[in-house]
Design a protein around this motif. Structure first.
Motif, PDB file in Angstrom:
ATOM      1  N   GLY A  85       0.754  -1.269   0.106  1.00 19.57           N
ATOM      2  CA  GLY A  85      -0.052  -0.041   0.197  1.00 19.57           C
ATOM      3  C   GLY A  85       0.828   1.185  -0.097  1.00 19.57           C
ATOM      4  O   GLY A  85       0.417   2.172  -0.719  1.00 19.57           O
ATOM      5  N   ALA A  86       1.820   1.301   1.002  1.00 26.88           N
ATOM      6  CA  ALA A  86       2.580   2.447   0.943  1.00 26.88           C
ATOM      7  C   ALA A  86       3.231   3.120  -0.559  1.00 26.88           C
ATOM      8  O   ALA A  86       3.203   4.081  -0.898  1.00 26.88           O
ATOM      9  CB  ALA A  86       3.617   2.368   1.824  1.00 26.88           C
ATOM     10  N   TYR A 112      -4.301   6.900   7.646  1.00 27.85           N
ATOM     11  CA  TYR A 112      -3.294   6.314   7.544  1.00 27.85           C
ATOM     12  C   TYR A 112      -2.792   5.697   5.927  1.00 27.85           C
ATOM     13  O   TYR A 112      -3.802   5.625   5.415  1.00 27.85           O
ATOM     14  CB  TYR A 112      -3.177   4.848   8.470  1.00 27.85           C
ATOM     15  N   HIS A 113      -1.514   6.219   5.597  1.00 26.97           N
ATOM     16  CA  HIS A 113      -1.251   6.129   4.171  1.00 26.97           C
ATOM     17  C   HIS A 113      -0.136   5.208   3.949  1.00 26.97           C
ATOM     18  O   HIS A 113       0.285   4.893   2.762  1.00 26.97           O
ATOM     19  CB  HIS A 113      -1.163   7.297   3.377  1.00 26.97           C
ATOM     20  N   GLU A 185      -8.959   8.338   2.363  1.00 29.39           N
ATOM     21  CA  GLU A 185      -9.683   7.049   2.346  1.00 29.39           C
ATOM     22  C   GLU A 185     -11.135   7.202   2.450  1.00 29.39           C
ATOM     23  O   GLU A 185     -11.972   7.831   3.296  1.00 29.39           O
ATOM     24  CB  GLU A 185      -9.339   6.371   3.862  1.00 29.39           C
ATOM     25  N   ASP A 218      -7.494   6.423  -1.322  1.00 32.64           N
ATOM     26  CA  ASP A 218      -6.709   5.353  -0.900  1.00 32.64           C
ATOM     27  C   ASP A 218      -7.617   4.171  -0.487  1.00 32.64           C
ATOM     28  O   ASP A 218      -8.344   4.265   0.525  1.00 32.64           O
ATOM     29  CB  ASP A 218      -5.995   5.770   0.351  1.00 32.64           C
ATOM     30  N   LYS A 247      -3.565  -4.988   0.312  1.00 37.59           N
ATOM     31  CA  LYS A 247      -4.176  -5.841   1.198  1.00 37.59           C
ATOM     32  C   LYS A 247      -5.117  -7.072   0.610  1.00 37.59           C
ATOM     33  O   LYS A 247      -4.696  -7.973   0.120  1.00 37.59           O
ATOM     34  CB  LYS A 247      -4.818  -5.138   2.136  1.00 37.59           C
TER      35      LYS A 247
END
Ligand SMILES: Cc1ncc(COP(=O)(O)O)c(C=O)c1O
Length: 420
Positions: A85-86, A112-113, A185, A218, A247
């Motif tokens: 993801g990052a 959160y990213h 998100e 995201d 994920k």
């Protein structure tokens, strides 16, 4: 805890203790553990071709990209693969900057990213603090969260209007022409399962269109079944310019992430190279597992199941539980993506434990988590919240079993409420 094995929605340790996984590990094991068809697809790909560099085409890579793009909103037709993801977020921001020729990026508090330099700079939670001062050019905004409204709103529609006006105000003082992207998100994950009010995502889309800003969704946690849809934005019919995923795309069986790219942004790189790439981008094992996951989801009707599990079992079950426990301030969510927000005092909404706390100050939350584990359910705990985020394949009976454990465990939280 050393894990000895896992199957479906359960894992177990070496002493034979079995746990119903209400956390899906890190909210990524969307298809459950050891799905036989997914395991077989990985074994088959291992026998066929294990690695080729990103410059070459490979059947699994091409098929995964095509299948993901076919299920994404209409204008997103290309995929740039990453290992997680990052890296997806890093590359999405790079694309947005090159496409617009602008530098600044707007990112939300309570987000959160990822843990790489750029992604952690965008992150709006305490995991960023130790990386400060990070990369420049991040403008932070508040997203909608009616229960703890930054805008003193009383209704969902007020929260929506005020959150959008807040974005417009920031754009005015920052200079909208300096903003490359707004990152969000669509349903906030670790920072609280914050489901946006109807109209919010469409409102952000309209703002991005008005000012030529790239909208980046995201979906690393919210996508691939978590919200009962391929992508959370589908729930509101909104098309971002870029979608980051990871994920659930292959249930975490092999590391994989990526960026879905709109035709407009892809065209920017028709005649100039995109300056990004990773040795393992589109790894054949990872791509073969994504292809298999999508097929299995469709063969087994997993999206419908996840959606129904939320609306018919988890949602109603949590609302019933909330009625019995003074420690439950709010339950919210959709699909297999739910939060139970615990408070010391329902009137003042004081959280059961302080923000970002640990050790003794977090004792009440630790005790609730321990009570769940003792009874055979593994919870996802963040700050003053328990997230109910089981695999999308969890049966209705298993979900009820886990909720019954949660119901019992919350008696421990009730003891910490005011007046208890
Ligand atoms: C919304 C979101 N974006 C990005 C990431 C980072 O993904 P990864 O840990 O695969 O780099 C996460 C991880 O939890 C996430 O939830």
């Amino acid at each position: 805890m050393p894990i000895a094995g896992a199957s479906g929605s359960w894992f177990w340790d070496h002493s034979g203790n079995r746990y119903l996984d209400f956390s899906s590990q890190l909210v990524n094991v969307n298809i459950g553990y050891q799905h036989p068809k997914l395991v077989a697809a990985i074994q088959e790909q291992a026998g066929r071709l294990l690695t080729v560099s990103p410059a070459f085409a490979d059947e699994s890579r091409s098929e995964a990209a095509a299948m993901i793009a076919e299920r994404a909103p209409a204008r997103l037709n290309k995929v740039f693969f990453t290992n997680g993801g990052a890296e997806a977020v890093e590359n999405a921001v790079r694309m947005a900057r090159l496409h617009t020729g602008r530098h600044k990026v707007m990112a939300a508090y309570r987000s959160y990213h990822g843990a790489t330099a750029g992604a952690i700079a965008l992150t709006g939670d305490p995991r960023r603090w130790s990386s400060e001062p990070g990369s420049g050019g991040v403008v932070r905004y508040w997203g909608p969260y009616l229960y703890r409204s930054a805008f003193h709103a009383a209704t969902e529609s007020e929260e929506c209007d005020r959150a959008l006006q807040h974005l417009r105000d920031l754009l005015m003082v920052e200079g909208a022409h300096t903003i490359a992207a707004i990152v969000l998100e669509p349903v906030v994950g670790t920072n609280g399962i914050l489901v946006p009010p109807d109209g919010y995502l469409a409102g952000v889309r309209a703002i991005c269109d008005e000012f030529g800003i790239v909208m980046v969704a995201d979906e690393v946690m919210a996508g691939f079944g978590r919200c009962g849809e391929w992508f959370a934005v589908d729930r509101w019919g909104v098309e971002p310019d870029l979608i980051t995923f990871a994920k659930g795309v292959n249930s975490g069986y092999v590391p994989l992430g990526g960026v879905l790219i709109s035709d407009d942004i892809a065209a920017t790189f028709d005649h100039r190279p995109f300056p990004g790439g990773l040795t393992y981008s589109g790894h054949p094992l990872a791509c073969a597992s994504a292809v298999a996951l999508i097929r299995i989801f469709e063969e087994e009707g997993i999206l419908d199941h996840a959606r129904d599990l939320g609306s018919e079992v988890i949602g109603p079950g949590l609302r019933e539980i909330a009625g019995r426990h003074p420690s439950v301030g709010e339950v919210r969510g959709l699909g297999v993506f739910w939060a139970v927000e615990l408070v010391r005092d329902r009137g003042t909404r004081e959280p059961l434990v302080p923000f970002n706390t640990s050790g003794d100050a977090a004792a009440a939350m630790n005790a609730v988590a321990a009570a769940c584990k003792q009874r055979g359910m593994w919870p996802f705990v963040h700050f003053n919240r328990l997230h109910v985020v089981p695999p999308c394949t969890t049966s209705a009976d298993e979900a009820r079993q886990g909720l019954a454990i949660l119901d019992e465990a919350l008696a421990v939280a009730d003891e910490h409420t005011v007046g208890a």
